[in-house]
Design a protein around this motif. Sequence first.
Motif, mmCIF file in Angstrom:
data_model
loop_
_atom_site.group_PDB
_atom_site.id
_atom_site.type_symbol
_atom_site.label_atom_id
_atom_site.label_comp_id
_atom_site.label_asym_id
_atom_site.label_seq_id
_atom_site.Cartn_x
_atom_site.Cartn_y
_atom_site.Cartn_z
ATOM 1 N N GLY A 398 0.778 -1.224 0.000
ATOM 2 C CA GLY A 398 0.000 0.000 0.000
ATOM 3 C C GLY A 398 0.808 1.271 0.000
ATOM 4 N N THR A 399 2.138 1.151 0.110
ATOM 5 C CA THR A 399 2.985 2.350 0.067
ATOM 6 C C THR A 399 3.078 2.849 -1.367
ATOM 7 O OG1 THR A 399 4.962 0.985 -0.206
ATOM 8 C CG2 THR A 399 4.346 1.590 2.047
ATOM 9 N N PRO A 400 3.449 4.128 -1.553
ATOM 10 C CA PRO A 400 3.546 4.660 -2.915
ATOM 11 C C PRO A 400 4.527 3.846 -3.771
ATOM 12 C CG PRO A 400 3.629 6.422 -1.296
ATOM 13 C CD PRO A 400 3.700 5.146 -0.534
ATOM 14 N N GLN A 401 4.174 3.691 -5.022
ATOM 15 C CA GLN A 401 5.034 2.936 -5.937
ATOM 16 C C GLN A 401 6.354 3.675 -6.154
ATOM 17 O OE1 GLN A 401 3.328 0.347 -9.122
ATOM 18 N NE2 GLN A 401 4.092 2.000 -10.418
ATOM 19 N N ARG A 402 7.458 2.890 -6.252
ATOM 20 C CA ARG A 402 8.790 3.471 -6.386
ATOM 21 C C ARG A 402 9.422 2.980 -7.673
ATOM 22 N NH1 ARG A 402 10.447 0.085 -2.506
ATOM 23 N NH2 ARG A 402 12.627 0.674 -2.791
ATOM 24 N N ALA A 403 10.546 3.627 -7.994
ATOM 25 C CA ALA A 403 11.311 3.211 -9.168
ATOM 26 C C ALA A 403 12.795 3.331 -8.851
ATOM 27 C CB ALA A 403 10.954 4.088 -10.377
ATOM 28 N N VAL A 404 13.569 2.572 -9.587
ATOM 29 C CA VAL A 404 15.029 2.663 -9.481
ATOM 30 C C VAL A 404 15.551 3.271 -10.773
ATOM 31 C CG1 VAL A 404 17.183 1.381 -9.316
ATOM 32 C CG2 VAL A 404 15.232 0.719 -7.902
ATOM 33 N N LEU A 405 16.285 4.366 -10.635
ATOM 34 C CA LEU A 405 16.941 4.983 -11.784
ATOM 35 C C LEU A 405 18.424 4.648 -11.722
ATOM 36 C CD1 LEU A 405 15.497 8.616 -12.047
ATOM 37 C CD2 LEU A 405 15.002 6.655 -13.522
ATOM 38 N N ILE A 406 18.948 4.134 -12.806
ATOM 39 C CA ILE A 406 20.388 3.849 -12.894
ATOM 40 C C ILE A 406 20.967 4.759 -13.959
ATOM 41 C CG2 ILE A 406 22.149 2.132 -13.412
ATOM 42 C CD1 ILE A 406 20.166 0.013 -12.382
ATOM 43 N N VAL A 407 21.861 5.654 -13.532
ATOM 44 C CA VAL A 407 22.431 6.665 -14.419
ATOM 45 C C VAL A 407 23.924 6.412 -14.570
ATOM 46 C CG1 VAL A 407 22.780 9.131 -14.801
ATOM 47 C CG2 VAL A 407 20.720 8.334 -13.599
ATOM 48 N N VAL A 408 24.397 6.411 -15.804
ATOM 49 C CA VAL A 408 25.836 6.338 -16.082
ATOM 50 C C VAL A 408 26.226 7.635 -16.774
ATOM 51 C CG1 VAL A 408 27.689 5.108 -17.262
ATOM 52 C CG2 VAL A 408 25.761 3.829 -16.296
ATOM 53 N N THR A 409 27.224 8.297 -16.255
ATOM 54 C CA THR A 409 27.604 9.603 -16.778
ATOM 55 C C THR A 409 28.730 9.496 -17.804
ATOM 56 O OG1 THR A 409 29.402 10.125 -15.231
ATOM 57 C CG2 THR A 409 27.132 10.503 -14.471
ATOM 58 N N HIS A 410 28.929 10.578 -18.520
ATOM 59 C CA HIS A 410 30.165 10.745 -19.283
ATOM 60 C C HIS A 410 31.246 11.218 -18.315
ATOM 61 C CE1 HIS A 410 28.727 10.036 -23.335
ATOM 62 N NE2 HIS A 410 27.659 10.797 -23.105
ATOM 63 N N ALA A 411 32.480 11.295 -18.785
ATOM 64 C CA ALA A 411 33.583 11.738 -17.938
ATOM 65 C C ALA A 411 33.368 13.175 -17.492
ATOM 66 C CB ALA A 411 34.908 11.598 -18.682
ATOM 67 N N ALA A 412 33.667 13.411 -16.219
ATOM 68 C CA ALA A 412 33.539 14.751 -15.639
ATOM 69 C C ALA A 412 34.469 14.836 -14.440
ATOM 70 C CB ALA A 412 32.095 15.013 -15.214
ATOM 71 N N PRO A 413 34.799 16.044 -13.983
ATOM 72 C CA PRO A 413 35.623 16.162 -12.782
ATOM 73 C C PRO A 413 34.954 15.508 -11.580
ATOM 74 C CG PRO A 413 35.539 18.247 -13.953
ATOM 75 C CD PRO A 413 34.522 17.355 -14.602
ATOM 76 N N GLU A 414 35.742 14.850 -10.765
ATOM 77 C CA GLU A 414 35.225 14.181 -9.575
ATOM 78 C C GLU A 414 34.420 15.134 -8.696
ATOM 79 O OE1 GLU A 414 34.752 11.420 -6.316
ATOM 80 O OE2 GLU A 414 35.352 11.071 -8.394
ATOM 81 N N ALA A 415 34.887 16.359 -8.540
ATOM 82 C CA ALA A 415 34.189 17.307 -7.680
ATOM 83 C C ALA A 415 32.780 17.581 -8.183
ATOM 84 C CB ALA A 415 34.978 18.617 -7.598
ATOM 85 N N ALA A 416 32.616 17.694 -9.502
ATOM 86 C CA ALA A 416 31.284 17.942 -10.069
ATOM 87 C C ALA A 416 30.385 16.734 -9.889
ATOM 88 C CB ALA A 416 31.416 18.293 -11.547
ATOM 89 N N LEU A 417 30.952 15.546 -10.066
ATOM 90 C CA LEU A 417 30.166 14.322 -9.900
ATOM 91 C C LEU A 417 29.724 14.160 -8.451
ATOM 92 C CD1 LEU A 417 32.401 12.055 -12.140
ATOM 93 C CD2 LEU A 417 30.003 12.582 -12.585
ATOM 94 N N ALA A 418 30.651 14.384 -7.510
ATOM 95 C CA ALA A 418 30.312 14.254 -6.097
ATOM 96 C C ALA A 418 29.261 15.274 -5.683
ATOM 97 C CB ALA A 418 31.573 14.404 -5.247
ATOM 98 N N ALA A 419 29.367 16.502 -6.207
ATOM 99 C CA ALA A 419 28.379 17.533 -5.888
ATOM 100 C C ALA A 419 27.015 17.172 -6.453
ATOM 101 C CB ALA A 419 28.843 18.883 -6.433
ATOM 102 N N THR A 420 27.009 16.550 -7.620
ATOM 103 C CA THR A 420 25.746 16.107 -8.225
ATOM 104 C C THR A 420 25.052 15.093 -7.329
ATOM 105 O OG1 THR A 420 26.649 16.440 -10.448
ATOM 106 C CG2 THR A 420 24.710 15.017 -10.243
ATOM 107 N N VAL A 421 25.811 14.112 -6.842
ATOM 108 C CA VAL A 421 25.232 13.086 -5.972
ATOM 109 C C VAL A 421 24.702 13.703 -4.681
ATOM 110 C CG1 VAL A 421 25.767 11.036 -4.591
ATOM 111 C CG2 VAL A 421 26.649 11.237 -6.917
ATOM 112 N N GLU A 422 25.450 14.643 -4.129
ATOM 113 C CA GLU A 422 25.009 15.295 -2.889
ATOM 114 C C GLU A 422 23.694 16.043 -3.102
ATOM 115 O OE1 GLU A 422 26.705 18.420 0.499
ATOM 116 O OE2 GLU A 422 27.900 17.963 -1.286
ATOM 117 N N THR A 423 23.554 16.725 -4.237
ATOM 118 C CA THR A 423 22.321 17.446 -4.531
ATOM 119 C C THR A 423 21.161 16.477 -4.748
ATOM 120 O OG1 THR A 423 23.614 19.208 -5.575
ATOM 121 C CG2 THR A 423 21.252 19.176 -6.016
#
Length: 442
Positions: A398-423
Motif C-alpha cells: 500500500g505504500t507509494p510505488q517506487r522506481a530505481v533509476l540507474i544513471v551512467v555519466t560521461h567523464a567529468a571532474p570528480e568534484a562535479a560528480l560528487a556535488a551532483t550526488v550530494e544534490t
Amino acid sequence: MESDKRPPLRVALLGAGVVGSSVAAMLTKHADDFAARVGVPLEIVGIAVRRPGRDRSNTGVDPELFTTDAEELVTRADIVIEVIGGIEPARSLILRAMEHGASVVTANKALLAEDGPTLYNAADRYGVDLYYEAAVAGAIPILRPIRESLAGDDIRKVLGIVNGTTNFVLDKMDTTGAGFQETVEQAQALGYAEADPTADVEGFDAAAKAAILASLAFHTRVSSDMVFREGITDITAADIQAAKEMDSVVKLLAICERTGADHPSGDGVTVRVHPAMIPRSHPLASVRGAYNAVFVEATGAGDLMFYGQGAGGDPTASAVLGDVVAVARHRVAGGRGPGESAYADLAVHDMGKALTRYHISLDVADRPGVLAEVATIFAGHEVSIETVRQQVIASEDGTPQRAVLIVVTHAAPEAALAATVETLAGLATVNEVTSVMRVEGV
C-alpha cells in the motif's frame, strides 16, 4: 673462470620471513648460476633476524650467519637486501648501509612511498644503487620497464590491480555471489589475507604502490599522502550485480594519470586508488584470484600490460634477486644504474580534479517529472548523462510505488560528480542514493 679469481661480493640480508627465506634459499641453491651471471660470486655474510634461535634450515644457510646485530651487519656488505618492511628500523639501516658504501635492494613499498626522496638523496650522495622492483606487484617486472625501457617514451596513464588480496575478494564476490565479509574470511583461510586485512581492503597497500608508480612514470615526487584512497569495505553484492548488468566487473584500481595543458586543472598528475567498474572486454577484467596486472598507456609504445603473481615468497624473491644481479653487475663493471628522476616536478592535483565517470543508482518516487528533475540536477553541475535505465518496483503493502533509476555519466571532474550526488540526495523525490561507483577503462 674469471669469476673464481676475483673476490666475492658480500651480501647482507635484513629479514628472514617468507620473502627473506626465499631469497636466502635461492642465493644458496643457485650460487654458481649467480656467480656466472654477475662475474663474481655472491657471498651471504649475514642475515639479520629478531629471533635467531628459530629453525631456518629451509634457507640452506649456515646457522652461524644469523645475527640480531643488523647495524653492524650492514657496515660490512657490498649489497644489502632489505625485506623487513615498515618505516623504522628499515630506513635507518638502509641509510647506514649506503653511508658505508653498500648498494641497496629493497621491497619496502611503505618506506619508498613515505620517504623515498631521503633514500634517493643518500644513494646519490654515496654513489650507490637503490633498486626496488619487488616493492610493487611482486614478481611482475614493472618498475624497471617504466624507469628504463620506457625512459624514451611519454607515459600518459598507469592503470593497475596491485593488491592480490582485494582482487581475490572482488573476484570471488563476482564469481560466487558471496558477500564481502564471507570472502575476506575465505582469503584469510587460504593465506591471501592477513589476520588484520586493513592495509589491503582499505587501500593503504595499493596507495603506496600507486605513489611509486606515479613517481617513476611522471618524473615527479609523489608520496602516499598525495594519493586519494578508498577501499573495498563498502562494496556489496548489489554493486557486483550492477556491474554484471553493465557487462563489467568491480576491481580495486590504482590509477596514475597525466593531465595535459587542455585539462581543466592544467598540466599535472592525478593519483588515486579506489574500486571501479571496468568492462569485461578490458584486459584488466580478466585478472583473476590473487594475481596482479598493470596496464600502461604510452605515446610511442601504445598499450602495454604486465601480468603475474603479485605476492608470495618465491615470486617476490625473484624480483629481489633480479635487482641484486643488476646492482652486482654495476659494482663489478663500475658505475651505477639510474637514480631518481624528478625533473618534471609536476603538480599533483587533488581528487576533485580527476576526470572519471559515475554509475549511480537512485531509489525515487514513481511519478511524472522525476526523471526530468534528476536530469536538471546533472545539467546544473555540468555533468553529461550517457545512459539512464528505469525499473519500477511494484508496491505490495500500500505504500507509494517506487522506481530505481540507474544513471551512467560521461567523464567529468570528480568534484562535479560528487556535488551532483550530494544534490540528488537532498531531493524530495529521491528516497535514497543506493549506490555510487566509478567507471573506468572505457
